[in-house]
Write a protein that holds these residues in place. Sequence first.
Motif, PDB file in Angstrom:
ATOM      1  N   ILE A 204      64.923  20.328 -37.040  1.00 50.42           N
ATOM      2  CA  ILE A 204      64.863  20.662 -35.612  1.00 50.42           C
ATOM      3  C   ILE A 204      63.968  21.883 -35.397  1.00 50.42           C
ATOM      4  CG2 ILE A 204      67.097  19.630 -35.072  1.00 50.42           C
ATOM      5  CD1 ILE A 204      68.267  22.483 -34.971  1.00 50.42           C
ATOM      6  N   TYR A 205      63.307  21.866 -34.228  1.00 52.32           N
ATOM      7  CA  TYR A 205      62.348  22.911 -33.874  1.00 52.32           C
ATOM      8  C   TYR A 205      62.696  23.481 -32.498  1.00 52.32           C
ATOM      9  CZ  TYR A 205      59.230  21.724 -37.732  1.00 52.32           C
ATOM     10  OH  TYR A 205      58.692  21.532 -38.988  1.00 52.32           O
ATOM     11  N   GLN A 206      62.226  24.687 -32.266  1.00 53.94           N
ATOM     12  CA  GLN A 206      62.390  25.318 -30.964  1.00 53.94           C
ATOM     13  C   GLN A 206      61.102  26.065 -30.626  1.00 53.94           C
ATOM     14  OE1 GLN A 206      66.262  27.055 -29.648  1.00 53.94           O
ATOM     15  NE2 GLN A 206      65.152  28.996 -29.714  1.00 53.94           N
ATOM     16  N   LYS A 207      60.419  25.602 -29.587  1.00 56.47           N
ATOM     17  CA  LYS A 207      59.137  26.174 -29.172  1.00 56.47           C
ATOM     18  C   LYS A 207      58.136  26.234 -30.330  1.00 56.47           C
ATOM     19  CE  LYS A 207      61.145  28.969 -25.458  1.00 56.47           C
ATOM     20  NZ  LYS A 207      61.333  30.337 -24.895  1.00 56.47           N
ATOM     21  N   GLY A 208      58.090  25.140 -31.091  1.00 54.98           N
ATOM     22  CA  GLY A 208      57.144  25.040 -32.189  1.00 54.98           C
ATOM     23  C   GLY A 208      57.567  25.742 -33.461  1.00 54.98           C
ATOM     24  N   ARG A 209      58.725  26.377 -33.464  1.00 54.77           N
ATOM     25  CA  ARG A 209      59.193  27.110 -34.647  1.00 54.77           C
ATOM     26  C   ARG A 209      60.319  26.334 -35.320  1.00 54.77           C
ATOM     27  NH1 ARG A 209      63.145  31.092 -35.580  1.00 54.77           N
ATOM     28  NH2 ARG A 209      63.752  30.981 -33.385  1.00 54.77           N
ATOM     29  N   PHE A 210      60.220  26.212 -36.649  1.00 57.61           N
ATOM     30  CA  PHE A 210      61.251  25.494 -37.396  1.00 57.61           C
ATOM     31  C   PHE A 210      62.558  26.272 -37.358  1.00 57.61           C
ATOM     32  CE2 PHE A 210      63.562  24.724 -41.389  1.00 57.61           C
ATOM     33  CZ  PHE A 210      63.721  23.344 -41.319  1.00 57.61           C
ATOM     34  N   ILE A 211      63.644  25.576 -37.025  1.00 54.49           N
ATOM     35  CA  ILE A 211      64.970  26.198 -36.955  1.00 54.49           C
ATOM     36  C   ILE A 211      65.784  25.895 -38.209  1.00 54.49           C
ATOM     37  CG2 ILE A 211      67.158  26.308 -35.702  1.00 54.49           C
ATOM     38  CD1 ILE A 211      64.827  27.607 -34.233  1.00 54.49           C
ATOM     39  N   GLY A 212      65.869  24.629 -38.573  1.00 58.41           N
ATOM     40  CA  GLY A 212      66.664  24.259 -39.737  1.00 58.41           C
ATOM     41  C   GLY A 212      66.907  22.759 -39.773  1.00 58.41           C
ATOM     42  N   LEU A 213      67.839  22.358 -40.626  1.00 58.30           N
ATOM     43  CA  LEU A 213      68.180  20.943 -40.783  1.00 58.30           C
ATOM     44  C   LEU A 213      69.544  20.648 -40.175  1.00 58.30           C
ATOM     45  CD1 LEU A 213      67.259  20.089 -44.497  1.00 58.30           C
ATOM     46  CD2 LEU A 213      65.978  19.453 -42.451  1.00 58.30           C
TER      47      LEU A 213
ATOM     48  N   HIS B  91      50.255  23.763 -47.423  1.00 57.85           N
ATOM     49  CA  HIS B  91      50.231  24.937 -48.301  1.00 57.85           C
ATOM     50  C   HIS B  91      51.618  25.534 -48.544  1.00 57.85           C
ATOM     51  CE1 HIS B  91      45.887  24.827 -47.977  1.00 57.85           C
ATOM     52  NE2 HIS B  91      46.001  24.799 -46.666  1.00 57.85           N
ATOM     53  N   GLY B  92      52.665  24.845 -48.108  1.00 58.51           N
ATOM     54  CA  GLY B  92      54.023  25.322 -48.339  1.00 58.51           C
ATOM     55  C   GLY B  92      54.533  26.293 -47.295  1.00 58.51           C
ATOM     56  N   GLY B  93      53.820  26.459 -46.187  1.00 57.33           N
ATOM     57  CA  GLY B  93      54.252  27.379 -45.133  1.00 57.33           C
ATOM     58  C   GLY B  93      55.149  26.702 -44.120  1.00 57.33           C
ATOM     59  N   LYS B  94      56.176  27.396 -43.658  1.00 56.27           N
ATOM     60  CA  LYS B  94      57.141  26.792 -42.723  1.00 56.27           C
ATOM     61  C   LYS B  94      56.571  26.608 -41.331  1.00 56.27           C
ATOM     62  CE  LYS B  94      60.627  29.111 -41.266  1.00 56.27           C
ATOM     63  NZ  LYS B  94      61.893  29.866 -41.199  1.00 56.27           N
ATOM     64  N   ASP B  95      55.479  27.308 -41.025  1.00 55.15           N
ATOM     65  CA  ASP B  95      54.873  27.164 -39.699  1.00 55.15           C
ATOM     66  C   ASP B  95      53.777  26.106 -39.668  1.00 55.15           C
ATOM     67  OD1 ASP B  95      56.474  29.193 -38.598  1.00 55.15           O
ATOM     68  OD2 ASP B  95      55.127  30.749 -39.329  1.00 55.15           O
ATOM     69  N   GLU B  96      53.559  25.443 -40.798  1.00 53.20           N
ATOM     70  CA  GLU B  96      52.579  24.364 -40.845  1.00 53.20           C
ATOM     71  C   GLU B  96      53.223  23.039 -40.433  1.00 53.20           C
ATOM     72  OE1 GLU B  96      49.807  24.540 -44.409  1.00 53.20           O
ATOM     73  OE2 GLU B  96      51.511  25.721 -45.129  1.00 53.20           O
ATOM     74  N   LYS B  97      52.374  22.057 -40.173  1.00 52.35           N
ATOM     75  CA  LYS B  97      52.867  20.733 -39.803  1.00 52.35           C
ATOM     76  C   LYS B  97      53.561  20.074 -40.992  1.00 52.35           C
ATOM     77  CE  LYS B  97      51.367  16.175 -38.234  1.00 52.35           C
ATOM     78  NZ  LYS B  97      50.208  15.301 -37.891  1.00 52.35           N
TER      79      LYS B  97
END
Length: 233
Positions: free
Chosen positions: A132-141, A213-219
């Motif tokens: 789940i995401y909030q305003k484009g930011r990953f929140i969690g599972l 690249h392993g970043g949480k803000d990537e697609k």
Amino acid sequence: MTPKNSDRFIVAYNRIDKSLVKLTGMPNHFSFSRRIDKAKEKNALIRHYEEELREFGSLRNAIIHNRTGLNYAIAEPHDVIVEMIEMIEKKLSNPMTVKDLFSRKVHTLQAKESLATGLKMVREKKFNQIPIYQKGRFIGLITANGIMNWLADQKHEDISREIPTLYDVYNHEKRKNTYRFVKSTLSVYEAEEFFKKSILRGNRLEALLITEHGGKDEKLIGIITPLDLLKLD
């Protein structure tokens, strides 16, 4: 003329040995066994097949050092041994990455969406985890355990009166750090080790989330669950 098993074995062995030299940077005078010791510190596939590789080293010595003629080897490996060493050599030369096997469209939802929407996705897609995401930011599972925890904490009249959001449900996840972001070039054997190590630490991972690249803000480009890895050979 069909090559003998001993010849096929030595060819595959030599290729593996060259790969170990490349991995470790160790000079030629170091033994195959020493190179395995060094390479397994860096490479999950070597760790996975360490026992087999050491046995191959012993078999190679038997073939080479006990050869009594140009066309005679005292030890001729069985077909299954030759097929195994060739398979390992192929995997080492062309390592399979998580992107190769698990890249796919990842279905995500927004934290403000309703639990009903999440349950519909679970039913239709057969998912056990929902990012789940909030305003484009990953929140969690969101997991099945989280949904069960939310239900257990509700009173019967509250369930019928309120329409919870996925964020409401997420707040009932007892363990929120059940995921890890990984880069797309990670080998499948390293991915497998992440799950194994999490169990040993007592903090079982629900999923590995793949980004370039392993970043949480990537697609998100893929997701791996323990069940996915169980389906692998």
